[in-house]
Motif scaffolding. Sequence first.
Motif, PDB file in Angstrom:
ATOM      1  N   GLY A  96      65.629  73.682  13.423  1.00  0.00           N
ATOM      2  CA  GLY A  96      66.359  74.720  13.946  1.00  0.00           C
ATOM      3  C   GLY A  96      66.648  75.339  14.925  1.00  0.00           C
ATOM      4  N   ASP A  97      66.584  73.792  16.173  1.00  0.00           N
ATOM      5  CA  ASP A  97      66.632  74.654  17.383  1.00  0.00           C
ATOM      6  C   ASP A  97      68.321  73.765  18.022  1.00  0.00           C
ATOM      7  OD1 ASP A  97      67.101  75.372  20.758  1.00  0.00           O
ATOM      8  OD2 ASP A  97      65.016  74.134  20.508  1.00  0.00           O
ATOM      9  N   THR A  98      69.144  74.299  17.879  1.00  0.00           N
ATOM     10  CA  THR A  98      71.180  73.663  17.830  1.00  0.00           C
ATOM     11  C   THR A  98      70.457  72.956  19.643  1.00  0.00           C
ATOM     12  OG1 THR A  98      71.771  75.526  18.896  1.00  0.00           O
ATOM     13  CG2 THR A  98      71.919  75.089  16.880  1.00  0.00           C
ATOM     14  N   SER A  99      69.665  73.168  20.236  1.00  0.00           N
ATOM     15  CA  SER A  99      69.920  72.831  21.680  1.00  0.00           C
ATOM     16  C   SER A  99      69.149  71.007  21.726  1.00  0.00           C
ATOM     17  CB  SER A  99      68.428  73.363  22.466  1.00  0.00           C
ATOM     18  OG  SER A  99      67.432  73.501  22.583  1.00  0.00           O
ATOM     19  N   GLN A 100      68.555  71.534  20.617  1.00  0.00           N
ATOM     20  CA  GLN A 100      68.048  69.739  19.462  1.00  0.00           C
ATOM     21  C   GLN A 100      67.892  68.814  19.217  1.00  0.00           C
ATOM     22  OE1 GLN A 100      65.169  68.626  21.353  1.00  0.00           O
ATOM     23  NE2 GLN A 100      65.160  70.166  23.719  1.00  0.00           N
ATOM     24  N   TYR A 101      69.296  69.305  18.529  1.00  0.00           N
ATOM     25  CA  TYR A 101      70.123  67.868  18.418  1.00  0.00           C
ATOM     26  C   TYR A 101      70.321  66.716  18.863  1.00  0.00           C
ATOM     27  CZ  TYR A 101      72.612  71.509  15.071  1.00  0.00           C
ATOM     28  OH  TYR A 101      72.384  72.600  13.948  1.00  0.00           O
ATOM     29  N   LEU A 102      70.426  66.510  19.802  1.00  0.00           N
ATOM     30  CA  LEU A 102      70.550  64.913  20.754  1.00  0.00           C
ATOM     31  C   LEU A 102      70.645  65.910  22.751  1.00  0.00           C
ATOM     32  CD1 LEU A 102      71.566  62.685  20.434  1.00  0.00           C
ATOM     33  CD2 LEU A 102      73.628  63.354  21.416  1.00  0.00           C
ATOM     34  N   PRO A 103      69.049  65.475  22.701  1.00  0.00           N
ATOM     35  CA  PRO A 103      68.377  66.137  23.574  1.00  0.00           C
ATOM     36  C   PRO A 103      69.327  65.347  25.304  1.00  0.00           C
ATOM     37  CG  PRO A 103      66.533  66.396  21.951  1.00  0.00           C
ATOM     38  CD  PRO A 103      67.820  65.719  21.532  1.00  0.00           C
ATOM     39  N   ILE A 104      69.330  64.355  25.215  1.00  0.00           N
ATOM     40  CA  ILE A 104      69.922  63.097  25.548  1.00  0.00           C
ATOM     41  C   ILE A 104      71.379  63.355  26.012  1.00  0.00           C
ATOM     42  CG2 ILE A 104      67.797  61.382  25.368  1.00  0.00           C
ATOM     43  CD1 ILE A 104      70.359  59.474  23.682  1.00  0.00           C
ATOM     44  N   GLY A 157      65.042  58.015  15.090  1.00  0.00           N
ATOM     45  CA  GLY A 157      64.422  57.257  16.617  1.00  0.00           C
ATOM     46  C   GLY A 157      65.291  54.894  16.590  1.00  0.00           C
ATOM     47  N   ARG A 158      66.378  54.995  16.560  1.00  0.00           N
ATOM     48  CA  ARG A 158      67.577  53.988  16.390  1.00  0.00           C
ATOM     49  C   ARG A 158      68.350  54.360  17.158  1.00  0.00           C
ATOM     50  NH1 ARG A 158      70.362  53.633  10.694  1.00  0.00           N
ATOM     51  NH2 ARG A 158      70.360  51.674  11.742  1.00  0.00           N
ATOM     52  N   LEU A 159      67.701  55.240  18.115  1.00  0.00           N
ATOM     53  CA  LEU A 159      69.689  55.509  19.448  1.00  0.00           C
ATOM     54  C   LEU A 159      68.311  54.685  20.838  1.00  0.00           C
ATOM     55  CD1 LEU A 159      72.529  56.066  19.992  1.00  0.00           C
ATOM     56  CD2 LEU A 159      71.454  58.019  20.928  1.00  0.00           C
ATOM     57  N   ARG A 160      68.705  53.688  20.726  1.00  0.00           N
ATOM     58  CA  ARG A 160      67.571  53.187  22.330  1.00  0.00           C
ATOM     59  C   ARG A 160      68.237  53.900  23.404  1.00  0.00           C
ATOM     60  NH1 ARG A 160      65.338  47.959  20.399  1.00  0.00           N
ATOM     61  NH2 ARG A 160      64.487  47.485  22.613  1.00  0.00           N
ATOM     62  N   LEU A 193      79.288  62.827  17.435  1.00  0.00           N
ATOM     63  CA  LEU A 193      78.030  63.056  18.642  1.00  0.00           C
ATOM     64  C   LEU A 193      77.021  63.743  17.290  1.00  0.00           C
ATOM     65  CD1 LEU A 193      79.186  65.692  21.644  1.00  0.00           C
ATOM     66  CD2 LEU A 193      77.830  63.845  21.856  1.00  0.00           C
ATOM     67  N   TYR A 194      77.868  63.734  16.304  1.00  0.00           N
ATOM     68  CA  TYR A 194      76.855  64.236  15.306  1.00  0.00           C
ATOM     69  C   TYR A 194      75.860  62.976  14.567  1.00  0.00           C
ATOM     70  CZ  TYR A 194      75.467  65.173  10.590  1.00  0.00           C
ATOM     71  OH  TYR A 194      74.829  65.375   9.301  1.00  0.00           O
ATOM     72  N   HIS A 195      76.119  61.640  14.701  1.00  0.00           N
ATOM     73  CA  HIS A 195      76.299  60.411  14.285  1.00  0.00           C
ATOM     74  C   HIS A 195      75.507  60.048  15.226  1.00  0.00           C
ATOM     75  CE1 HIS A 195      78.209  60.405  10.390  1.00  0.00           C
ATOM     76  NE2 HIS A 195      79.505  60.063  10.794  1.00  0.00           N
ATOM     77  N   LEU A 196      75.585  60.591  16.279  1.00  0.00           N
ATOM     78  CA  LEU A 196      73.922  60.201  17.390  1.00  0.00           C
ATOM     79  C   LEU A 196      72.796  60.643  17.552  1.00  0.00           C
ATOM     80  CD1 LEU A 196      76.437  59.143  20.597  1.00  0.00           C
ATOM     81  CD2 LEU A 196      75.922  57.738  19.262  1.00  0.00           C
ATOM     82  N   SER A 197      73.315  62.271  17.127  1.00  0.00           N
ATOM     83  CA  SER A 197      72.446  62.629  17.047  1.00  0.00           C
ATOM     84  C   SER A 197      71.401  62.354  15.841  1.00  0.00           C
ATOM     85  CB  SER A 197      72.460  64.670  16.213  1.00  0.00           C
ATOM     86  OG  SER A 197      73.332  64.825  17.563  1.00  0.00           O
ATOM     87  N   VAL A 198      72.340  61.681  14.244  1.00  0.00           N
ATOM     88  CA  VAL A 198      71.042  61.090  13.557  1.00  0.00           C
ATOM     89  C   VAL A 198      70.501  60.108  13.815  1.00  0.00           C
ATOM     90  CG1 VAL A 198      70.957  60.622  11.308  1.00  0.00           C
ATOM     91  CG2 VAL A 198      73.174  62.505  11.564  1.00  0.00           C
ATOM     92  N   THR A 227      79.775  51.832   8.197  1.00  0.00           N
ATOM     93  CA  THR A 227      80.474  51.951   9.191  1.00  0.00           C
ATOM     94  C   THR A 227      79.299  52.836  10.238  1.00  0.00           C
ATOM     95  OG1 THR A 227      82.445  52.196   8.579  1.00  0.00           O
ATOM     96  CG2 THR A 227      81.881  53.731  10.343  1.00  0.00           C
ATOM     97  N   LEU A 228      78.205  53.558   9.798  1.00  0.00           N
ATOM     98  CA  LEU A 228      76.968  53.633  10.036  1.00  0.00           C
ATOM     99  C   LEU A 228      76.182  52.793  10.367  1.00  0.00           C
ATOM    100  CD1 LEU A 228      76.583  56.872   8.753  1.00  0.00           C
ATOM    101  CD2 LEU A 228      77.756  56.805  10.951  1.00  0.00           C
ATOM    102  N   GLU A 229      75.811  51.527   9.489  1.00  0.00           N
ATOM    103  CA  GLU A 229      75.136  50.523  10.788  1.00  0.00           C
ATOM    104  C   GLU A 229      75.888  49.948  11.623  1.00  0.00           C
ATOM    105  OE1 GLU A 229      72.187  49.720   8.812  1.00  0.00           O
ATOM    106  OE2 GLU A 229      72.099  51.705   8.733  1.00  0.00           O
ATOM    107  N   GLU A 230      77.340  49.732  10.883  1.00  0.00           N
ATOM    108  CA  GLU A 230      77.907  49.094  11.808  1.00  0.00           C
ATOM    109  C   GLU A 230      77.571  49.790  13.289  1.00  0.00           C
ATOM    110  OE1 GLU A 230      82.491  46.533  13.277  1.00  0.00           O
ATOM    111  OE2 GLU A 230      82.290  48.304  11.076  1.00  0.00           O
ATOM    112  N   PHE A 231      77.822  50.917  13.718  1.00  0.00           N
ATOM    113  CA  PHE A 231      77.965  51.465  14.240  1.00  0.00           C
ATOM    114  C   PHE A 231      76.366  51.719  15.563  1.00  0.00           C
ATOM    115  CE2 PHE A 231      77.714  55.944  16.542  1.00  0.00           C
ATOM    116  CZ  PHE A 231      78.275  55.248  18.176  1.00  0.00           C
ATOM    117  N   ALA A 232      75.785  51.397  14.953  1.00  0.00           N
ATOM    118  CA  ALA A 232      74.311  51.245  14.971  1.00  0.00           C
ATOM    119  C   ALA A 232      74.280  50.411  15.824  1.00  0.00           C
ATOM    120  CB  ALA A 232      73.177  51.713  14.008  1.00  0.00           C
ATOM    121  N   ARG A 233      74.980  49.343  15.410  1.00  0.00           N
ATOM    122  CA  ARG A 233      74.160  48.189  15.352  1.00  0.00           C
ATOM    123  C   ARG A 233      74.841  47.772  17.161  1.00  0.00           C
ATOM    124  NH1 ARG A 233      75.717  45.369  10.799  1.00  0.00           N
ATOM    125  NH2 ARG A 233      78.111  45.181  11.465  1.00  0.00           N
TER     126      ARG A 233
END
Length: 470
Positions: A315-323, A273-276, A263-268, A231-237
């Motif tokens: 450890g900085d929760t504000s940097q989970y997903l900075p964008i 480096g896979r979120l363009r 949001l968790y998966h987008l953060s990962v 599922t995550l590979e399809e989402f990333a694709r």
Amino acid sequence: MSTLTFQGAVKEVTGSRYLIEVDDDGGGSKKLLLECGLHQGGSDADETNAKPFGKLAHELDAVVLSHGHLDHSGLLPKLVREGFSGPIHCTRGTRDLLEIMLQDAAFIMAKDVEWENKWRKRNDKPLVEPLYELEDVERTLALCESHPYGQPVDLPGGARLVFRDAGHILGSAIVELTIPSGGQEKRLVFSGDLGNPSSVLMKDPEKLFEADVVLMESTYGDRDHRPLDETLEEFARVLEEAHEAGGNVLIPAFAVGRTQEILYHLSVLYHEGRLRQQMVFLDSPMAIKVTELYHRARKALDAEDLKVLNIAASGDTSQYLPILRMTRTVDESMAINRIHGGAIIIAGAGMCNGGRIIHHFRYNLEKPSTRLVIVGFQAAGTVGRQIVDGAERIRVLGKDLAVKARVHTIGGFSAHAGQTDMIGWAGAFRNAPRFYLVHGEPGTQEAFKAALAESGIEAEIPAYGDRIEL
């Protein structure tokens, strides 16, 4: 004998409600309501929701709630509005979610009724009232009594309640009720919505071993979800394809649970480096509030999942997903429509039957470069279901739109257990309790009943109004 009457979520997914009449062995009886859910989707949902509770609102001694999703809790303020004043038993996480979700529901109802009554005034039609208002929500919240998992709670009529972790959303519970009946104690277990063990953030559903009667949800009883890694590979694709096509990604948001998981998966993906995409918008005031609640309640979440992000973000929760940008106001939401590509827009409602996602459809759905990612169940009768079923045109906000966006249905994100996990949960019970399947569409329930039978578990599919002895 104590009895249970099926009053909702029978041969359908929403509108959960079960009336328990407890024989207290003294010649009297107490009435407990298990769930008080809103009917969603379907042409007759509004009519069903509007039906008065009648004398039941005054006769009930207590309400027990498995979790905060509106199809399980959304009519509670209506029950209170009509006269109920007893305790509402739930977990702390459920109580906190109810505050967000019921207030939001009341706000939306007020707006809908305002528009409806403008039309009625012009046409000399009688005015309508909302099912409930904000003051009804406040009175409902004041009646809530929250309990931790595993703590026995005494209920009227000598009944006892224990909540077990269902692993579905924050605070979700399997309901275990011990009920006096005919001089004996009978154990009734309601699965609530069982979580998907593959999902992130939630812990696995607890297995129980003793019961006389089991009410079991069957939402995905006819299939298993795809493995999460696939599922995550399809989402990333899909996200990569959207970037290459130059379009936006629309994700209809289920405010509770699914949004936080996405949001968790987008953060990962971001930290790998896979979120363009360079912009992620959470465009749902309710989903924003729930996300902030999950953050405050993160000690209740799965520690191993959070560890992944904590390491990546030092450890900085504000940097989970900075964008990530949270757009609370209408003006902020409207500004997103000036962005023609490169954005991921997570917006309510999850089944596309209202909310800000509809406005984003107007600006994106007719573009072939757009990717519409469906990550949750779409009930019959909703716009989301029409799209999933292949509709070439839909009607929103009084306008016909051609569905030219590429639609991706990614089912592996489901927060519900699939068939195999559900059979495993049901198979843990000893001594062959009676099983009754609820919360499922008829075809799905029949398939699940057959699958259970192959595992040696007999189950029945009740109809509305059926009454059983406990």
